[in-house]
Write an enzyme that holds these catalytic residues in place. Structure first.
Site, PDB file in Angstrom:
ATOM      1  N   LYS A 111      57.045  46.479  44.525  1.00  0.00           N
ATOM      2  CA  LYS A 111      56.331  47.641  45.059  1.00  0.00           C
ATOM      3  C   LYS A 111      57.192  48.448  46.015  1.00  0.00           C
ATOM      4  CE  LYS A 111      51.465  46.586  44.558  1.00  0.00           C
ATOM      5  NZ  LYS A 111      50.181  46.465  45.219  1.00  0.00           N
ATOM      6  N   LYS A 194      53.495  44.730  32.527  1.00  0.00           N
ATOM      7  CA  LYS A 194      52.060  44.427  32.531  1.00  0.00           C
ATOM      8  C   LYS A 194      51.242  45.727  32.605  1.00  0.00           C
ATOM      9  CE  LYS A 194      51.333  43.921  37.379  1.00  0.00           C
ATOM     10  NZ  LYS A 194      51.127  43.274  38.601  1.00  0.00           N
ATOM     11  N   LYS A 197      47.544  49.670  37.169  1.00  0.00           N
ATOM     12  CA  LYS A 197      46.838  50.853  37.668  1.00  0.00           C
ATOM     13  C   LYS A 197      47.810  51.978  37.966  1.00  0.00           C
ATOM     14  CE  LYS A 197      43.595  47.954  40.304  1.00  0.00           C
ATOM     15  NZ  LYS A 197      43.469  47.295  41.596  1.00  0.00           N
TER      16      LYS A 197
HETATM   17  P1  TYM Z   1      44.725  43.813  41.983  1.00  0.00           P
HETATM   18  O1  TYM Z   1      43.750  44.750  42.591  1.00  0.00           O
HETATM   19  O2  TYM Z   1      46.100  44.311  41.674  1.00  0.00           O
HETATM   20  O3  TYM Z   1      44.140  43.236  40.628  1.00  0.00           O
HETATM   21  C1  TYM Z   1      42.842  42.662  40.561  1.00  0.00           C
HETATM   22  C2  TYM Z   1      42.863  41.467  39.636  1.00  0.00           C
HETATM   23  O4  TYM Z   1      43.269  41.868  38.318  1.00  0.00           O
HETATM   24  C3  TYM Z   1      44.318  41.016  37.873  1.00  0.00           C
HETATM   25  N1  TYM Z   1      45.225  41.801  37.008  1.00  0.00           N
HETATM   26  C4  TYM Z   1      45.559  41.461  35.759  1.00  0.00           C
HETATM   27  N2  TYM Z   1      45.210  40.402  34.995  1.00  0.00           N
HETATM   28  C5  TYM Z   1      45.722  40.357  33.739  1.00  0.00           C
HETATM   29  N3  TYM Z   1      46.547  41.305  33.220  1.00  0.00           N
HETATM   30  C6  TYM Z   1      46.920  42.383  33.959  1.00  0.00           C
HETATM   31  N4  TYM Z   1      47.712  43.313  33.444  1.00  0.00           N
HETATM   32  C7  TYM Z   1      46.430  42.493  35.290  1.00  0.00           C
HETATM   33  N5  TYM Z   1      46.587  43.395  36.290  1.00  0.00           N
HETATM   34  C8  TYM Z   1      45.856  42.960  37.334  1.00  0.00           C
HETATM   35  C9  TYM Z   1      45.027  40.565  39.137  1.00  0.00           C
HETATM   36  O5  TYM Z   1      45.755  39.374  38.928  1.00  0.00           O
HETATM   37  C10 TYM Z   1      43.860  40.379  40.084  1.00  0.00           C
HETATM   38  O6  TYM Z   1      43.279  39.105  39.910  1.00  0.00           O
HETATM   39  N6  TYM Z   1      46.328  40.950  45.732  1.00  0.00           N
HETATM   40  C11 TYM Z   1      45.221  41.151  44.819  1.00  0.00           C
HETATM   41  C12 TYM Z   1      43.883  41.380  45.497  1.00  0.00           C
HETATM   42  C13 TYM Z   1      43.501  40.367  46.519  1.00  0.00           C
HETATM   43  C14 TYM Z   1      43.051  39.043  46.283  1.00  0.00           C
HETATM   44  C15 TYM Z   1      42.767  38.495  47.554  1.00  0.00           C
HETATM   45  C16 TYM Z   1      42.858  38.284  45.120  1.00  0.00           C
HETATM   46  C17 TYM Z   1      43.474  40.562  47.871  1.00  0.00           C
HETATM   47  N7  TYM Z   1      43.033  39.430  48.483  1.00  0.00           N
HETATM   48  C18 TYM Z   1      42.306  37.184  47.697  1.00  0.00           C
HETATM   49  C19 TYM Z   1      42.390  36.970  45.273  1.00  0.00           C
HETATM   50  C20 TYM Z   1      42.133  36.438  46.542  1.00  0.00           C
HETATM   51  C21 TYM Z   1      45.541  42.361  43.962  1.00  0.00           C
HETATM   52  O7  TYM Z   1      46.333  43.193  44.307  1.00  0.00           O
HETATM   53  O8  TYM Z   1      44.795  42.471  42.845  1.00  0.00           O
END
Ligand code: TYM
Length: 335
Positions: A111, A194, A197
């Site tokens: 990032k 992957k 967003k």
């Molecule tokens: P974020 O917002 O990027 O994504 C949310 C969830 O979607 C999953 N994900 C995917 N799974 C499969 N294929 C993909 N291409 C893909 N893109 C995203 C992510 O793995 C995630 O589960 N850091 C985290 C948010 C967070 C969090 C937490 C998660 C903050 N605190 C505590 C668990 C526990 C994040 O940026 O997710």
């Protein structure tokens, strides 16, 4: 009964990867567990967010949770900034985690890119806040996609070091729940990236609020190779040689709740144009109702705001006594 916690960033463009890798599993874990699902707005601002857009995106993620079948009465849906205990415990974790640990985080490197010196300090300590999100509730089970695995390992390291430093088994050791199928949905334009967003091309992803025509168009335009659909034989190749082809098979399998081998049995040897027709039909059948429900919910923001406010109140009630114990263990004087 386990306590389950997970979060999704309100940064726009919620997509199929978020759904299959995470949100759908949130809904499936409701039975027999106590679940907290958080819209992590404090994580979102580690990179610039336009304030009015952030508000919309917080409501959009909430709508996606609800449209995917999460019950806000039986479980807790809330936005992170409303529960100050996350930030309070994150500060303690900033003092527990080591620079060396954070320097190894691949997501920060991705990032921040070449502009490391210009990245926010928040982006650097992001994983400490994530550990606090989970451990503020002493949650043990965390459903996420594959890309969050390293962050969850860090959460385990932080819990362990806190317990060692203060000589108590206070925090539990977190279990990542990364389901095999669709834990890593890839871009529709490039099977080595992957689905994300932040990809500049909207054709790289299926957004949860895409209508049927858009879903059909994006799948028709999805990149494949000239060979037919892999049939499971060695001639059909594998994920490393045909990443785009296998990504579409995996998406189909995840949406149909079938193993990829079953999808190969059904479609192996056919032309991709034929397979894509079946995939469009399935994707519209599964995602259409979610998009429609999100749309319906977004016309009533006061309902969504009520869900978040009620969820935050219940989340604070769990978080407060745990935070108080943490403060006591660390040696702070308090009221
Ligand atoms: P974020 O917002 O990027 O994504 C949310 C969830 O979607 C999953 N994900 C995917 N799974 C499969 N294929 C993909 N291409 C893909 N893109 C995203 C992510 O793995 C995630 O589960 N850091 C985290 C948010 C967070 C969090 C937490 C998660 C903050 N605190 C505590 C668990 C526990 C994040 O940026 O997710």
């Amino acid at each position: 009964m386990a306590r389950v916690f997970s979060g999704v960033q309100p940064t726009g463009n919620l997509h199929l990867g978020n759904y299959l890798g995470a949100i759908r599993n949130f809904a499936r874990l409701q039975d027999g567990n106590e679940c907290l699902y958080c819209v992590v707005d404090m994580h979102a601002i580690t990179v610039w967010q336009d304030p009015p857009e952030l508000q919309n995106n917080i409501r959009e993620v909430t709508a996606a949770f609800l449209a995917s079948g999460i019950d806000p009465q039986a479980h807790i849906i809330f936005n992170q900034s409303r529960v100050p205990q996350h930030a309070e415990i994150a500060w303690i974790f900033n003092c527990v985690a080591r620079m060396g640990w954070l320097n190894r985080m691949t997501q920060f490197k991705e990032k921040a890119g070449k502009h490391r010196e210009n990245a926010s300090v928040g982006l650097y300590v992001y994983p400490n806040l994530m550990a606090a999100d989970i451990l503020t509730y002493k949650a043990t089970h965390v459903p996420v996609g594959e890309d969050q695995k390293q962050h969850l390992e860090l959460a385990r390291d932080i819990a362990q070091k806190f317990n060692n430093d203060f000589g108590q088994e206070f925090f539990p050791i977190v279990e990542p729940l990364i389901l095999d199928s669709a834990a890593r949905v890839m871009s529709l334009r490039d099977g080595s990236n992957k689905m994300s967003k932040s990809d500049a091309s909207d054709y790289s992803r299926l957004n949860l609020n895409d209508d049927a025509d858009t879903i059909a168009l994006k799948i028709r335009k999805a990149r494949t190779d000239p060979a037919p659909v892999p049939d499971g034989s060695p001639d059909g190749g594998d994920r490393s040689t045909r990443p785009e082809a296998f990504n579409l098979l995996e998406i189909y399998g995840a949406l149909a709740d079938q193993p990829v081998s079953q999808v190969q049995k059904e479609f192996g040897g056919q032309q991709f144009s034929e397979f894509k027709k079946a995939l469009v039909e399935l994707a519209v059948e599964k995602l259409g109702p979610i998009g429609a429900e999100m749309q319906r919910l977004s016309s009533d923001p006061s309902y969504i705001d009520g869900v978040l406010s009620d969820g935050a109140m219940r989340a604070r009630a769990i978080a407060q006594p745990i935070r108080d114990e943490v403060y006591e263990i660390v040696g702070f004087l308090r009221d």
